[in-house]
Design an enzyme around this catalytic site. Sequence first.
Site: not given
Ligand code: NBG
Length: 831
Positions: A373, A565-566, A571, A673, A677
Amino acid sequence: MKTINIPPTNPASVERTRTSLSKEGLKRAYVDNLFYLQGRFPEVATPLDLYMAAAYTVRDRMLERWICSASAYREARARTVCYLSAEYLLGPHLANNLINLGIMEKAREAGDELGLDFDEIVVESEEEPGLGNGGLGRLAACYMDSLATLQIPAIGYGIRYEFGIFDQLIQDGWQVEVSDVWLRDGNPWELPRPKLRFGVCFGGHTEQCQDNGRMRVRWHPDLVVNGVAYDTPILGYGVDNANLLRLWKAEAPRSFDFQSFNTGDYYGAVQTKVDAENITKVLYPNDEPQAGKELRLKQQYFFVSCSLQDMIRLHLHSNDTLDDFHHKFAAQLNDTHPAIAVAELMRLLLDEHGMDWEPAWTITRNTFAFTNHTLLPEALETWSVALFERLLPRHLEIIYEINNRFLDEVRIRYLGDEARVARLSLIDERGEKRVRMAHLATVGSFAVNGVAELHTELLKSTVMKDFCELWPERFHNITNGVTPRRFIVVSNPRLAALMTEACGSEKWIRNLGCLRMLEAYAGDENFQQRWQAVKTAAKRDLADWLTRTTDARIDPETLFDVQAKRIHEYKRQHLNVLHIITLYRRLKANPNMDLTPRTFIFGGKAAPGYHLAKLIIKLINAVGAVVNHDPQINGTLRVAFLPNFNVKNGQRLYPAADLSEQISMAGKEASGTGNMKFSMNGALTIGTLDGANVEIREEVGEDNFFLFGLSADEVQRRLASGYHPRDCCDSDEELRAILDLIDSGLFSHGDTRLFRPLTENLRNHDPFMVLADFRSYIECQEAVGHAWRDRAHWNRMSILNAARMGKFSSDRSVQEYCDRIWKARSVDVKV
Ligand code: NBG
């Protein structure tokens, strides 16, 4: 005082009080639950009692489905998907379960007739289980929803953290963390299984011994912790399938160690219990250095061991041997967090079930598949060999053995290429020796996948390059998706109703591709008006809620420009802030300029130890404090920070956004993601060619997407030729002035030092190329501002965005996993 209109008793309905889906049945069950489970009369019920009674009423209706699913699955002997994930960000259950059961409307009527405040109970009261950090945990929850909806037998395995992700408060513009208390009032959705428990060992040493002439290894641990199962049913939408989410809680094997007790060491005995139970106390925030987090490795091993022991138990129910284990189960490793599963399954097969290495390895290698991920180097887990040796001595031996056999294979394949051997090794020998968890996961899996096309390509060409050369056939891309049930139907009912009307049925909820039918209306003036009215209503809901819960006052007539988002440098929330300051300066210099009125809305948590991210939050709020109160600006620009962004608050935000900010440096966001949304709810995206943005743009069409910034290739080239952020300032007077304005203390009551760590970082290092993309971003935002003025055109683009999101349903993603990786098929369940 509350009064409830108790329905008259009707013997026929009472009989089915726990399963009936009729309105009368629901009413009767609700009142019964309030009385018999909460011990309350309606007159004295608290909001929590009212919610609990609703939750139990719904849960009863799920249990029958769950039992039927278990027996249908057993009979079908179908392959079961086991999703191993350290995080599940489930969000509130009640509304989602009402939708998936198909009784939302009936329940609302029942609630109205009982004289209840339905929205208060269903939308506001529930404490959500925040058992995840962000996208990765939410993805796991979306996949659980889709697995059940697609009728795939599946178990989600994870950790029942007592404290999930912290709650975020904003005080004086700063993030303040408070502990999450989701279990304080009890959790009606889970069923504790006190008899379903497994021992998990830690520490100690190993010993070689002879067993019927074969060499065996015995592990003598010095700590055993019990894992107890807590089960939550996960319903599919519009089907009778209900799958299982099984989360493990750590307990000491005995409450007290009587031996220590008797020798007088009372506190020592209690300490053992405390240490054991600490394992599942708290979710680790991500984006923090992992150094020394021994407890984290314990958590990982703990839940993986319980889950594998449970799978073996299930298998041996209906089989005499474990030879077919990998036919019965496909286990997905959600990132490297559960990667220790590879060594643990080997240990269980070898040491506990007496198997030889070769067959055990065949089973293991055919059981697991691994999803990566992230490419961020700091998120690629490694654990020091010394820690491993102390905590999991037997697993270290097994990892060494896997590595020896693997590297022999590599040496034969690439004669004399010792550099490659060192790169591929499961052990990083540069400096202090460390176990590379991604390598362990890859070697022990039959498939490895990335989560968006660009991400998978980068994975194959960078961090996994050597593995991809070795085993190209193991690598896949499965682009992420999100569930339209939660992110449209539950959170945006007005939009869902309009979609259903335009599509002529509710088919789109299970088959998001059907939304293509909306395209026919994209240019229809009347439909556009209705579309816009739905959006404006959602914006008004958000504004009202913010008024009730914060001091933010926002105007639903303005463009809602949202980044949620975080908070992370990659980002680039600070790029967004630079845009706000740009507009502010321009408006101050030219008060009569014709600027599109905008409301900038931010949401997101920063990891508690990530200082720059916390400073970014402070900057957002500081800029907001100045801009929002400047009479010259007069509401043309507003900034709001929505505290405590979580699934519940996300559900308020996605429907209300006009513009979705997806502005990471290209190559850094694996998928994203939230981008999906927002788009599903008709927001237009301003974004870079990063993660799934690339594919979203392909689907919605480049005319309906605001693209800016360097591509991933361009980023690499720019870095290779030497990137000097100062050059960007030198050549861009406006940019220089903006950074200087921050340093001047305007946003910090004259404190010229407060934001220096940020501004100096941008001028001197700028690792995420904020300054390189600044001008392109500003120009793109100007195009956004212009586009907004032609509302008919904007509405058309918005409709087309939503209409073309079929690909980003998690149903599509999960179907791809089933077909290409898990080889799992559906089992129809009927209650
Ligand atoms: C996160 C990514 C996102 C991705 C999500 C789900 C982790 C390690 N990765 O870009 O930063 O959408 O995983 O796949 O949290």
